[in-house]
Design a protein around this motif. Structure first.
Motif, PDB file in Angstrom:
ATOM      1  N   VAL A  23       0.818  -1.204   0.000  1.00 25.09           N
ATOM      2  CA  VAL A  23       0.000   0.000   0.000  1.00 25.09           C
ATOM      3  C   VAL A  23       0.855   1.259   0.000  1.00 25.09           C
ATOM      4  O   VAL A  23       0.397   2.332  -0.363  1.00 25.09           O
ATOM      5  N   HIS A  27      -0.382   5.056  -1.602  1.00 26.85           N
ATOM      6  CA  HIS A  27      -0.781   6.170  -0.750  1.00 26.85           C
ATOM      7  C   HIS A  27       0.320   7.222  -0.620  1.00 26.85           C
ATOM      8  O   HIS A  27       0.359   7.966   0.352  1.00 26.85           O
ATOM      9  N   LEU A  36       1.097   5.832   6.853  1.00 26.74           N
ATOM     10  CA  LEU A  36      -0.256   5.284   6.976  1.00 26.74           C
ATOM     11  C   LEU A  36      -0.725   5.318   8.424  1.00 26.74           C
ATOM     12  O   LEU A  36      -1.862   5.682   8.710  1.00 26.74           O
ATOM     13  N   ASP A  40      -3.825   7.539   9.719  1.00 28.38           N
ATOM     14  CA  ASP A  40      -5.032   6.735   9.939  1.00 28.38           C
ATOM     15  C   ASP A  40      -4.714   5.665  10.982  1.00 28.38           C
ATOM     16  O   ASP A  40      -4.745   4.470  10.711  1.00 28.38           O
ATOM     17  N   ASN A  43      -6.608   2.259  11.638  1.00 27.70           N
ATOM     18  CA  ASN A  43      -6.987   1.455  10.484  1.00 27.70           C
ATOM     19  C   ASN A  43      -6.116   0.202  10.393  1.00 27.70           C
ATOM     20  O   ASN A  43      -5.136   0.153   9.659  1.00 27.70           O
ATOM     21  N   ARG A  45      -6.806  -2.621   9.121  1.00 27.53           N
ATOM     22  CA  ARG A  45      -6.876  -3.258   7.799  1.00 27.53           C
ATOM     23  C   ARG A  45      -5.872  -2.638   6.831  1.00 27.53           C
ATOM     24  O   ARG A  45      -5.173  -3.341   6.113  1.00 27.53           O
ATOM     25  N   LEU A  46      -5.771  -1.322   6.811  1.00 28.05           N
ATOM     26  CA  LEU A  46      -4.836  -0.660   5.905  1.00 28.05           C
ATOM     27  C   LEU A  46      -3.388  -1.031   6.230  1.00 28.05           C
ATOM     28  O   LEU A  46      -2.595  -1.311   5.337  1.00 28.05           O
ATOM     29  N   ASP A  55      -5.337  -9.506   3.347  1.00 30.00           N
ATOM     30  CA  ASP A  55      -6.027  -9.533   4.645  1.00 30.00           C
ATOM     31  C   ASP A  55      -5.617 -10.706   5.526  1.00 30.00           C
ATOM     32  O   ASP A  55      -6.278 -10.994   6.520  1.00 30.00           O
TER      33      ASP A  55
END
Length: 75
Positions: A23, A27, A36, A40, A43, A45-46, A55
């Motif tokens: 990711v 991003h 990240l 956030d 988060n 999951r991110l 996941d």
């Protein structure tokens, strides 16, 4: 070798965290997926996507994250 040397395993993991991840490029983190977390922080999951490119283990990570938040009074 990494499995037998805890310090080496930690160093490799930290390098990966700072310079890689699925990711991170998407991003605009310029190779540093700490961005990240900074933007956030809740988060899970991110962050899981950034580290694992999927996941895998997400359910367990969310449970651990929530338990730590509760234990440390962050919930």
């Amino acid at each position: 070798m990494l499995a037998e040397n805890m310090l080496a395993a930690i160093n490799v993991s930290c390098w990966y965290w700072r310079h890689n991840g699925a990711v991170s490029k998407r991003h605009s983190t310029q190779g540093d997926i700490n961005v990240l977390v900074d933007n956030d922080s809740g988060n899970v999951r991110l962050v899981t996507l950034a580290v694992n490119e999927g996941d895998n283990g997400l359910h367990e990570r969310v449970e651990v994250y929530e338990a730590i938040r509760k234990e440390w009074g962050l919930a």
